[in-house]
Scaffold this motif. Structure first.
Motif, PDB file in Angstrom:
ATOM      1  N   GLU A 104      70.465 -14.632 -47.472  1.00  0.00           N
ATOM      2  CA  GLU A 104      71.111 -14.053 -46.423  1.00  0.00           C
ATOM      3  C   GLU A 104      71.318 -12.627 -46.732  1.00  0.00           C
ATOM      4  N   VAL A 105      70.893 -11.828 -45.839  1.00  0.00           N
ATOM      5  CA  VAL A 105      70.817 -10.205 -46.275  1.00  0.00           C
ATOM      6  C   VAL A 105      72.211  -9.803 -45.410  1.00  0.00           C
ATOM      7  N   SER A 106      72.861  -8.951 -46.178  1.00  0.00           N
ATOM      8  CA  SER A 106      73.969  -8.400 -45.637  1.00  0.00           C
ATOM      9  C   SER A 106      73.968  -6.867 -45.855  1.00  0.00           C
ATOM     10  N   PHE A 107      74.263  -6.020 -44.528  1.00  0.00           N
ATOM     11  CA  PHE A 107      74.417  -4.675 -44.513  1.00  0.00           C
ATOM     12  C   PHE A 107      75.641  -4.215 -44.452  1.00  0.00           C
ATOM     13  N   THR A 108      75.918  -3.065 -45.108  1.00  0.00           N
ATOM     14  CA  THR A 108      77.394  -2.459 -45.227  1.00  0.00           C
ATOM     15  C   THR A 108      77.041  -1.076 -44.665  1.00  0.00           C
ATOM     16  N   GLN A 109      78.175  -0.392 -44.208  1.00  0.00           N
ATOM     17  CA  GLN A 109      78.243   1.158 -43.805  1.00  0.00           C
ATOM     18  C   GLN A 109      79.257   1.540 -44.341  1.00  0.00           C
ATOM     19  N   THR A 110      79.386   2.799 -44.432  1.00  0.00           N
ATOM     20  CA  THR A 110      80.481   3.759 -44.715  1.00  0.00           C
ATOM     21  C   THR A 110      80.908   4.427 -43.712  1.00  0.00           C
ATOM     22  N   LEU A 111      82.122   4.174 -43.303  1.00  0.00           N
ATOM     23  CA  LEU A 111      83.066   4.953 -42.390  1.00  0.00           C
ATOM     24  C   LEU A 111      83.770   6.089 -42.922  1.00  0.00           C
TER      25      LEU A 111
ATOM     26  N   PRO B  82      84.290  -3.617 -32.596  1.00  0.00           N
ATOM     27  CA  PRO B  82      84.004  -5.016 -33.516  1.00  0.00           C
ATOM     28  C   PRO B  82      82.456  -5.185 -33.400  1.00  0.00           C
ATOM     29  N   LYS B  83      81.623  -4.716 -32.365  1.00  0.00           N
ATOM     30  CA  LYS B  83      80.505  -4.758 -32.438  1.00  0.00           C
ATOM     31  C   LYS B  83      79.582  -3.902 -33.309  1.00  0.00           C
ATOM     32  N   ARG B  84      80.294  -2.724 -33.734  1.00  0.00           N
ATOM     33  CA  ARG B  84      79.728  -1.885 -34.603  1.00  0.00           C
ATOM     34  C   ARG B  84      79.997  -1.679 -36.024  1.00  0.00           C
TER      35      ARG B  84
ATOM     36  N   GLY C  58      88.722  -5.676 -44.703  1.00  0.00           N
ATOM     37  CA  GLY C  58      88.752  -7.242 -45.155  1.00  0.00           C
ATOM     38  C   GLY C  58      88.427  -8.024 -43.791  1.00  0.00           C
ATOM     39  N   LYS C  59      88.949  -7.784 -42.663  1.00  0.00           N
ATOM     40  CA  LYS C  59      89.013  -8.463 -41.509  1.00  0.00           C
ATOM     41  C   LYS C  59      88.992  -7.542 -40.097  1.00  0.00           C
ATOM     42  N   ILE C  60      88.752  -8.096 -39.045  1.00  0.00           N
ATOM     43  CA  ILE C  60      88.586  -7.435 -37.839  1.00  0.00           C
ATOM     44  C   ILE C  60      89.415  -8.437 -36.877  1.00  0.00           C
ATOM     45  N   GLU C  61      90.312  -8.102 -36.284  1.00  0.00           N
ATOM     46  CA  GLU C  61      91.172  -9.045 -35.388  1.00  0.00           C
ATOM     47  C   GLU C  61      91.550  -8.116 -34.194  1.00  0.00           C
ATOM     48  N   ASP C  62      91.059  -8.666 -32.908  1.00  0.00           N
ATOM     49  CA  ASP C  62      91.733  -7.871 -31.576  1.00  0.00           C
ATOM     50  C   ASP C  62      91.344  -6.613 -31.697  1.00  0.00           C
ATOM     51  N   GLY C  63      90.177  -6.241 -32.026  1.00  0.00           N
ATOM     52  CA  GLY C  63      89.561  -4.676 -31.949  1.00  0.00           C
ATOM     53  C   GLY C  63      90.475  -3.615 -33.088  1.00  0.00           C
ATOM     54  N   TYR C  64      91.075  -4.334 -34.081  1.00  0.00           N
ATOM     55  CA  TYR C  64      91.556  -3.554 -35.185  1.00  0.00           C
ATOM     56  C   TYR C  64      90.748  -4.001 -36.373  1.00  0.00           C
ATOM     57  N   ALA C  65      90.665  -2.994 -37.222  1.00  0.00           N
ATOM     58  CA  ALA C  65      90.144  -3.313 -38.500  1.00  0.00           C
ATOM     59  C   ALA C  65      91.174  -3.148 -39.660  1.00  0.00           C
TER      60      ALA C  65
END
Length: 83
Positions: A2-9, A37-39, A61-68
């Protein structure tokens, strides 16, 4: 494999809106902030800067109800409290 991509915000400390979930020495060590959460995904990196100073550098670490939820347990300079 599995390949995973991350980004820096990157966010400007003067306009970044967040809630403090946990703090250490008066600074936010775990924060919660609104995301699409789609982005954005767990594992993405969060950097909050003011000019050349880094106020917060952590990982989502997690995303829940539109909050990271991201943590910077050792080096955060973000003030604890609601911003």
């Amino acid at each position: 494999m599995e390949v995973s991509f991350t980004q820096t915000l990157s966010f400007d400390a003067d306009t970044f809106e967040y809630d403090t979930v946990d703090s250490h020495n008066g600074n936010a060590s775990v924060i919660r902030f609104s995301v699409d959460p789609k982005r954005v995904s767990p594992g993405d990196i969060v950097v909050v800067v003011s000019k050349e100073d880094i106020f917060f550098h952590g990982m989502i670490g997690k995303i829940e109800d539109g909050y990271a939820y991201a943590s910077d347990p050792k080096g955060s300079l973000l003030a604890a409290g609601v911003q």
